[in-house]
Design a protein around this motif. Sequence first.
Motif, PDB file in Angstrom:
ATOM      1  N   GLU A  78      42.126  45.101  30.364  1.00 37.42           N
ATOM      2  CA  GLU A  78      43.565  45.379  30.279  1.00 37.42           C
ATOM      3  C   GLU A  78      43.835  46.837  30.641  1.00 37.42           C
ATOM      4  OE1 GLU A  78      47.040  45.874  26.842  1.00 37.42           O
ATOM      5  OE2 GLU A  78      45.061  45.072  26.316  1.00 37.42           O
ATOM      6  N   LEU A  79      44.761  47.059  31.558  1.00 33.11           N
ATOM      7  CA  LEU A  79      45.217  48.399  31.927  1.00 33.11           C
ATOM      8  C   LEU A  79      46.625  48.584  31.374  1.00 33.11           C
ATOM      9  CD1 LEU A  79      44.300  48.303  35.749  1.00 33.11           C
ATOM     10  CD2 LEU A  79      42.807  49.013  33.869  1.00 33.11           C
ATOM     11  N   PHE A  80      46.831  49.556  30.514  1.00 37.83           N
ATOM     12  CA  PHE A  80      48.186  49.793  30.021  1.00 37.83           C
ATOM     13  C   PHE A  80      48.527  51.280  30.093  1.00 37.83           C
ATOM     14  CE2 PHE A  80      45.638  50.306  26.165  1.00 37.83           C
ATOM     15  CZ  PHE A  80      46.237  51.380  25.510  1.00 37.83           C
ATOM     16  N   GLY A  81      49.786  51.552  30.273  1.00 36.38           N
ATOM     17  CA  GLY A  81      50.254  52.927  30.392  1.00 36.38           C
ATOM     18  C   GLY A  81      51.671  52.960  30.920  1.00 36.38           C
ATOM     19  N   GLU A  82      52.225  54.156  31.007  1.00 42.63           N
ATOM     20  CA  GLU A  82      53.584  54.329  31.519  1.00 42.63           C
ATOM     21  C   GLU A  82      53.629  54.046  33.023  1.00 42.63           C
ATOM     22  OE1 GLU A  82      56.133  57.614  29.380  1.00 42.63           O
ATOM     23  OE2 GLU A  82      54.201  58.468  29.935  1.00 42.63           O
ATOM     24  N   PHE A  83      54.834  54.118  33.577  1.00 46.47           N
ATOM     25  CA  PHE A  83      54.990  53.982  35.022  1.00 46.47           C
ATOM     26  C   PHE A  83      54.333  55.193  35.702  1.00 46.47           C
ATOM     27  CE2 PHE A  83      58.516  56.408  33.407  1.00 46.47           C
ATOM     28  CZ  PHE A  83      58.710  57.409  34.343  1.00 46.47           C
ATOM     29  N   ARG A  84      53.907  54.993  36.946  1.00 45.96           N
ATOM     30  CA  ARG A  84      53.271  56.021  37.771  1.00 45.96           C
ATOM     31  C   ARG A  84      51.932  56.506  37.224  1.00 45.96           C
ATOM     32  NH1 ARG A  84      55.069  60.764  38.534  1.00 45.96           N
ATOM     33  NH2 ARG A  84      54.157  60.971  40.600  1.00 45.96           N
ATOM     34  N   THR A  85      51.255  55.677  36.459  1.00 46.90           N
ATOM     35  CA  THR A  85      49.914  56.062  36.005  1.00 46.90           C
ATOM     36  C   THR A  85      48.818  55.404  36.840  1.00 46.90           C
ATOM     37  OG1 THR A  85      50.030  54.329  34.294  1.00 46.90           O
ATOM     38  CG2 THR A  85      50.596  56.580  33.631  1.00 46.90           C
ATOM     39  N   GLY A  86      49.198  54.512  37.749  1.00 45.30           N
ATOM     40  CA  GLY A  86      48.236  53.946  38.686  1.00 45.30           C
ATOM     41  C   GLY A  86      47.767  52.539  38.381  1.00 45.30           C
ATOM     42  N   LYS A  87      48.450  51.834  37.486  1.00 40.69           N
ATOM     43  CA  LYS A  87      48.022  50.472  37.133  1.00 40.69           C
ATOM     44  C   LYS A  87      47.999  49.562  38.357  1.00 40.69           C
ATOM     45  CE  LYS A  87      51.275  49.819  34.051  1.00 40.69           C
ATOM     46  NZ  LYS A  87      51.973  51.120  34.140  1.00 40.69           N
ATOM     47  N   THR A  88      49.118  49.501  39.060  1.00 42.48           N
ATOM     48  CA  THR A  88      49.211  48.620  40.231  1.00 42.48           C
ATOM     49  C   THR A  88      48.327  49.108  41.365  1.00 42.48           C
ATOM     50  OG1 THR A  88      51.456  47.917  39.648  1.00 42.48           O
ATOM     51  CG2 THR A  88      50.802  47.664  41.948  1.00 42.48           C
ATOM     52  N   GLN A  89      48.166  50.418  41.496  1.00 41.23           N
ATOM     53  CA  GLN A  89      47.315  50.966  42.557  1.00 41.23           C
ATOM     54  C   GLN A  89      45.843  50.626  42.318  1.00 41.23           C
ATOM     55  OE1 GLN A  89      48.526  52.257  45.391  1.00 41.23           O
ATOM     56  NE2 GLN A  89      50.518  51.736  44.491  1.00 41.23           N
ATOM     57  N   ILE A  90      45.430  50.616  41.053  1.00 41.72           N
ATOM     58  CA  ILE A  90      44.066  50.188  40.739  1.00 41.72           C
ATOM     59  C   ILE A  90      43.883  48.729  41.128  1.00 41.72           C
ATOM     60  CG2 ILE A  90      42.461  49.696  38.849  1.00 41.72           C
ATOM     61  CD1 ILE A  90      43.455  52.182  37.436  1.00 41.72           C
ATOM     62  N   CYS A  91      44.891  47.909  40.841  1.00 40.70           N
ATOM     63  CA  CYS A  91      44.818  46.481  41.182  1.00 40.70           C
ATOM     64  C   CYS A  91      44.702  46.278  42.687  1.00 40.70           C
ATOM     65  CB  CYS A  91      46.053  45.762  40.641  1.00 40.70           C
ATOM     66  SG  CYS A  91      46.139  45.655  38.837  1.00 40.70           S
ATOM     67  N   HIS A  92      45.482  47.023  43.455  1.00 36.23           N
ATOM     68  CA  HIS A  92      45.419  46.902  44.911  1.00 36.23           C
ATOM     69  C   HIS A  92      44.042  47.326  45.439  1.00 36.23           C
ATOM     70  CE1 HIS A  92      49.748  46.313  44.717  1.00 36.23           C
ATOM     71  NE2 HIS A  92      49.776  46.096  46.021  1.00 36.23           N
ATOM     72  N   THR A  93      43.505  48.413  44.876  1.00 34.25           N
ATOM     73  CA  THR A  93      42.196  48.890  45.316  1.00 34.25           C
ATOM     74  C   THR A  93      41.111  47.868  45.002  1.00 34.25           C
ATOM     75  OG1 THR A  93      42.911  51.174  44.897  1.00 34.25           O
ATOM     76  CG2 THR A  93      40.550  50.802  45.177  1.00 34.25           C
ATOM     77  N   LEU A  94      41.192  47.254  43.833  1.00 34.65           N
ATOM     78  CA  LEU A  94      40.206  46.246  43.447  1.00 34.65           C
ATOM     79  C   LEU A  94      40.252  45.033  44.366  1.00 34.65           C
ATOM     80  CD1 LEU A  94      40.596  46.345  39.553  1.00 34.65           C
ATOM     81  CD2 LEU A  94      38.595  47.087  40.861  1.00 34.65           C
ATOM     82  N   CYS A  95      41.456  44.663  44.847  1.00 34.11           N
ATOM     83  CA  CYS A  95      41.592  43.517  45.754  1.00 34.11           C
ATOM     84  C   CYS A  95      40.782  43.702  47.026  1.00 34.11           C
ATOM     85  CB  CYS A  95      43.070  43.309  46.120  1.00 34.11           C
ATOM     86  SG  CYS A  95      44.028  42.457  44.857  1.00 34.11           S
ATOM     87  N   VAL A  96      40.639  44.933  47.460  1.00 39.36           N
ATOM     88  CA  VAL A  96      39.845  45.233  48.650  1.00 39.36           C
ATOM     89  C   VAL A  96      38.374  45.416  48.275  1.00 39.36           C
ATOM     90  CG1 VAL A  96      39.510  46.815  50.582  1.00 39.36           C
ATOM     91  CG2 VAL A  96      41.828  46.293  49.779  1.00 39.36           C
ATOM     92  N   ALA A  97      38.138  46.179  47.210  1.00 34.80           N
ATOM     93  CA  ALA A  97      36.764  46.499  46.816  1.00 34.80           C
ATOM     94  C   ALA A  97      35.959  45.263  46.446  1.00 34.80           C
ATOM     95  CB  ALA A  97      36.783  47.483  45.644  1.00 34.80           C
ATOM     96  N   CYS A  98      36.608  44.244  45.883  1.00 36.41           N
ATOM     97  CA  CYS A  98      35.871  43.044  45.467  1.00 36.41           C
ATOM     98  C   CYS A  98      35.298  42.280  46.649  1.00 36.41           C
ATOM     99  CB  CYS A  98      36.772  42.131  44.635  1.00 36.41           C
ATOM    100  SG  CYS A  98      38.001  41.206  45.586  1.00 36.41           S
ATOM    101  N   GLN A  99      35.779  42.558  47.866  1.00 32.97           N
ATOM    102  CA  GLN A  99      35.288  41.876  49.052  1.00 32.97           C
ATOM    103  C   GLN A  99      34.069  42.558  49.666  1.00 32.97           C
ATOM    104  OE1 GLN A  99      38.492  40.765  51.813  1.00 32.97           O
ATOM    105  NE2 GLN A  99      39.990  41.081  50.186  1.00 32.97           N
ATOM    106  N   LEU A 100      33.720  43.718  49.139  1.00 34.08           N
ATOM    107  CA  LEU A 100      32.558  44.448  49.634  1.00 34.08           C
ATOM    108  C   LEU A 100      31.263  43.767  49.197  1.00 34.08           C
ATOM    109  CD1 LEU A 100      33.718  48.073  48.747  1.00 34.08           C
ATOM    110  CD2 LEU A 100      33.508  47.146  51.065  1.00 34.08           C
ATOM    111  N   PRO A 101      30.152  44.085  49.870  1.00 39.03           N
ATOM    112  CA  PRO A 101      28.850  43.573  49.404  1.00 39.03           C
ATOM    113  C   PRO A 101      28.525  44.147  48.028  1.00 39.03           C
ATOM    114  CG  PRO A 101      28.701  44.451  51.644  1.00 39.03           C
ATOM    115  CD  PRO A 101      30.028  44.854  51.120  1.00 39.03           C
ATOM    116  N   LYS A 102      27.694  43.469  47.285  1.00 40.09           N
ATOM    117  CA  LYS A 102      27.319  43.951  45.953  1.00 40.09           C
ATOM    118  C   LYS A 102      26.640  45.311  46.032  1.00 40.09           C
ATOM    119  CE  LYS A 102      26.771  39.306  44.041  1.00 40.09           C
ATOM    120  NZ  LYS A 102      25.842  38.312  43.465  1.00 40.09           N
ATOM    121  N   SER A 103      25.921  45.559  47.120  1.00 37.85           N
ATOM    122  CA  SER A 103      25.214  46.836  47.285  1.00 37.85           C
ATOM    123  C   SER A 103      26.174  48.011  47.396  1.00 37.85           C
ATOM    124  CB  SER A 103      24.316  46.787  48.525  1.00 37.85           C
ATOM    125  OG  SER A 103      25.090  46.552  49.699  1.00 37.85           O
ATOM    126  N   LYS A 104      27.446  47.729  47.718  1.00 39.12           N
ATOM    127  CA  LYS A 104      28.452  48.781  47.845  1.00 39.12           C
ATOM    128  C   LYS A 104      29.473  48.725  46.719  1.00 39.12           C
ATOM    129  CE  LYS A 104      28.134  49.282  52.885  1.00 39.12           C
ATOM    130  NZ  LYS A 104      28.897  49.294  54.168  1.00 39.12           N
TER     131      LYS A 104
END
Length: 344
Positions: free
Chosen positions: A129-155
């Motif tokens: 769970e990610l919680f915090g005020e607006f502009r703390t990066g919750k949605t940006q972390i989610c967007h980054t994870l959407c890309v990062a999860c497609q990487l190989p496990k070695s990366k």
Amino acid sequence: FFFLMIRRPPRSTQSRSSAASDVYKRQVHGDRLQELGINQSDIKKLVDAGFQTVESILFTAKKNLIIIKGLTEAKIDKIMEAATKLIPQGFTTAAQYYEVRQNILKITTGSKELDNLLGGGMESASITELFGEFRTGKTQICHTLCVACQLPKSKGGGEGKAMYIDTEGTFRPERLVEIAERFGLDGQEVLENVAFARAHNCDQQSKLLLQAAALMVEEKYSLLIVDSAMALYRTDFLGRGELSARQNHLGRFLRNLQKIADEFNVAVVITNQVMSQVDGTALFAGDAKKPIGGNIMAHASTTRLYLRKGRGESRICKIYDSPSLPESEATYAIGKGGIQDFND
């Protein structure tokens, strides 16, 4: 339809490791149930009701299976008996469970400091769970994870697709393209590997989990995001008179999220909003903000991360609650390529 179908590997510019098949070890095909005397028509009724794996049956209380149209109590007993033969239930040794946990994935957040705080990244088979005020990066972390999860496990990836349930209208596919460029992935293929759905009420939000399980049976997913988990509950249930109904509905939703995490070994990440404390404790607390959702949310989340604004453009993540991580903090920043380390 059989009870389970063979999943196809996701499209990606990265090669897929044969080790990805480890994720599916606990899942069996419908013909295995048929061999144990379960009718194909009864299997189809289970699938139509949203039960995509044998584990999903074992995770469900008998009273909730009996309500499936066309299945009698005697049939449910027979199905449960067959499911237990396929996936034995009961005690195991800590050593055996330790071996099982070696299949847990750690998906990078894009920030080395944040990954170190989390013991390697966002953990699969659990709810973060990610919680915090607006502009703390919750949605940006989610967007980054959407890309990062497609990487190989070695990366630091999960070698799988991502699923994104948006309740506030903040999902932006163009951000995924920018983040994909940073990780050296093809933007179009990254977009193809993200399943997106917009929820407009709590009931729709819950029903999307049935579709999510069906998709995960067919293809390899390593991440499920709900951004945000509580937003619709704040508008669909009003006042103390509906508080009990809200918490019961929320409890079922979170329980189904955990089932998906366990069945498919995916990392489940949910965002949450905060509220200010107005009781006497706020006078003595350095930070009077706390996550909404009450004890239901607190007990359902495996790891709770508190995000807040730091000095300048920095953001701070604090381990608020975790069964394995010590209380500590990490500093990160939001850049064009997503979440990254903060440099003064």
